[in-house]
Design a protein around this motif. Structure first.
Motif, PDB file in Angstrom:
ATOM      1  N   LEU A  10     -12.415  40.640  28.497  1.00 46.20           N
ATOM      2  CA  LEU A  10     -12.127  41.029  29.882  1.00 46.20           C
ATOM      3  C   LEU A  10     -11.396  42.359  29.971  1.00 46.20           C
ATOM      4  O   LEU A  10     -11.422  43.024  31.011  1.00 46.20           O
ATOM      5  CB  LEU A  10     -11.293  39.936  30.566  1.00 46.20           C
ATOM      6  CG  LEU A  10     -11.980  38.571  30.712  1.00 46.20           C
ATOM      7  CD1 LEU A  10     -11.008  37.563  31.308  1.00 46.20           C
ATOM      8  CD2 LEU A  10     -13.224  38.685  31.586  1.00 46.20           C
ATOM      9  N   THR A  12      -8.204  43.157  30.231  1.00 39.25           N
ATOM     10  CA  THR A  12      -7.263  43.167  31.356  1.00 39.25           C
ATOM     11  C   THR A  12      -6.166  44.215  31.203  1.00 39.25           C
ATOM     12  O   THR A  12      -5.624  44.691  32.197  1.00 39.25           O
ATOM     13  CB  THR A  12      -6.619  41.784  31.522  1.00 39.25           C
ATOM     14  OG1 THR A  12      -6.045  41.377  30.267  1.00 39.25           O
ATOM     15  CG2 THR A  12      -7.662  40.754  31.936  1.00 39.25           C
ATOM     16  N   TYR A  55     -18.043  39.899  29.683  1.00 39.87           N
ATOM     17  CA  TYR A  55     -17.630  40.517  30.937  1.00 39.87           C
ATOM     18  C   TYR A  55     -18.491  41.740  31.252  1.00 39.87           C
ATOM     19  O   TYR A  55     -18.587  42.663  30.462  1.00 39.87           O
ATOM     20  CB  TYR A  55     -16.154  40.913  30.843  1.00 39.87           C
ATOM     21  CG  TYR A  55     -15.635  41.679  32.026  1.00 39.87           C
ATOM     22  CD1 TYR A  55     -15.444  41.064  33.264  1.00 39.87           C
ATOM     23  CD2 TYR A  55     -15.336  43.041  31.913  1.00 39.87           C
ATOM     24  CE1 TYR A  55     -14.971  41.773  34.349  1.00 39.87           C
ATOM     25  CE2 TYR A  55     -14.859  43.760  33.001  1.00 39.87           C
ATOM     26  CZ  TYR A  55     -14.672  43.121  34.216  1.00 39.87           C
ATOM     27  OH  TYR A  55     -14.202  43.833  35.290  1.00 39.87           O
ATOM     28  N   GLU A 103     -18.816  34.808  29.555  1.00 39.50           N
ATOM     29  CA  GLU A 103     -17.819  35.740  30.096  1.00 39.50           C
ATOM     30  C   GLU A 103     -16.415  35.425  29.611  1.00 39.50           C
ATOM     31  O   GLU A 103     -15.600  36.327  29.432  1.00 39.50           O
ATOM     32  CB  GLU A 103     -17.857  35.725  31.621  1.00 39.50           C
ATOM     33  CG  GLU A 103     -16.901  36.728  32.253  1.00 39.50           C
ATOM     34  CD  GLU A 103     -17.186  36.973  33.719  1.00 39.50           C
ATOM     35  OE1 GLU A 103     -16.238  37.279  34.454  1.00 39.50           O
ATOM     36  OE2 GLU A 103     -18.362  36.849  34.120  1.00 39.50           O
ATOM     37  N   HIS A 104     -16.111  34.143  29.375  1.00 34.56           N
ATOM     38  CA  HIS A 104     -14.748  33.757  29.023  1.00 34.56           C
ATOM     39  C   HIS A 104     -14.615  33.269  27.588  1.00 34.56           C
ATOM     40  O   HIS A 104     -13.574  32.725  27.219  1.00 34.56           O
ATOM     41  CB  HIS A 104     -14.251  32.686  29.993  1.00 34.56           C
ATOM     42  CG  HIS A 104     -14.222  33.147  31.424  1.00 34.56           C
ATOM     43  ND1 HIS A 104     -13.278  34.033  31.896  1.00 34.56           N
ATOM     44  CD2 HIS A 104     -15.038  32.857  32.465  1.00 34.56           C
ATOM     45  CE1 HIS A 104     -13.505  34.269  33.185  1.00 34.56           C
ATOM     46  NE2 HIS A 104     -14.570  33.568  33.548  1.00 34.56           N
ATOM     47  N   GLY A 208     -14.003  28.575  23.050  1.00 36.08           N
ATOM     48  CA  GLY A 208     -12.606  28.986  23.053  1.00 36.08           C
ATOM     49  C   GLY A 208     -12.036  29.274  21.677  1.00 36.08           C
ATOM     50  O   GLY A 208     -10.849  29.562  21.547  1.00 36.08           O
TER      51      GLY A 208
END
Length: 245
Positions: A10, A12, A55, A103-104, A208
């Motif tokens: 992502l 961030t 992402y 995406e995650h 994950g």
């Protein structure tokens, strides 16, 4: 040797640089950072890539689907018979698998998701899509093949944030402007993985899974992780300051 590049995070911590591009697509000069990483591998003969998208992965697909249009001068004729002529087509001869890995998903989950594209008797290379280095990839490959372990990680010294003074009896004996840290080594990415045995540590079914957590710890505990030392240029791009640098 195939090259897996993690391109799906992502990002961030660097959103202020761009809120509409994944970090690997941030431009360094006139081309995306990802392109520079791939060109480095290609210079050493590695031209098969598996890009782990997440992402805004469509922007990476768009770039490569329109690669010649993005990187070449063109002549476009518009009319009843529209044509496009590429004047100076890029010489790159790459085979690129663009794989949506979620995406995650985390780093280990992304690697597991592309297992079918890289599993085999040959090792494969693996790195992050947000760091540049001048690593001798031939020496890295030779080192990995020579020790016979499951995985190799490139060990680097983190770039120094401040300049250093060398002092001798109050006299400045050395002035180094932002040198690499002289302490311990850190994970610089640029891995090489055994194409068969790595999957005992990076198992599918868990998006994950963090590569740098359980898999690398288990490889270390089992004596299956070796380090290739790199003392040259290495620059991560985790923050806006590092991107500007």
């Amino acid at each position: 040797m195939k090259v897996v590049i993690l391109c799906g995070g992502l990002g961030t911590r660097i959103r202020e640089a761009s809120d509409h591009l994944p970090k690997p697509m941030l431009p360094i000069g006139e081309r995306p950072m990802l392109w520079h990483i791939m060109r480095r591998y290609a210079a050493f003969g590695h031209r098969e890539f598996v890009l782990c998208l997440g992402y805004r992965g469509w922007t990476i697909k768009e770039f490569f689907l329109n690669y010649h249009a993005m990187t070449s001068d063109l002549v476009v004729e518009i009319g009843a018979k529209s044509t496009v002529q590429i004047l100076d087509g890029a010489p790159d001869e790459w085979r690129i698998t663009l794989a949506d890995t979620g995406e995650h998903a985390m780093t280990g989950g992304r690697v597991a998701a592309v297992r079918r594209y890289v599993e085999g008797d040959e090792p494969f290379m693996l790195t992050y899509g947000d760091g540049l280095a001048d690593i001798d990839l031939t020496a890295l490959e030779s080192f990995h093949r020579g020790h016979g372990k499951v995985m190799t990680v490139t060990a680097v010294r983190p770039p120094g944030r401040f300049g250093e003074l060398g002092l001798t009896d109050g006299r400045v004996s050395e002035f180094a402007e932002k040198p690499n840290a002289r302490g311990g080594f850190i994970n610089g990415g640029y891995f090489v993985c055994d194409g068969r045995r790595i999957w005992d540590y990076v198992k599918s079914g868990d998006p994950g899974l963090v590569l740098e957590a359980r898999p690398l710890h288990e490889l270390t505990d089992n004596g299956e992780l070796m380090a290739f030392r790199h003392e040259g240029f290495w620059q991560p791009v985790d923050t806006l300051r590092e991107y500007n640098l």
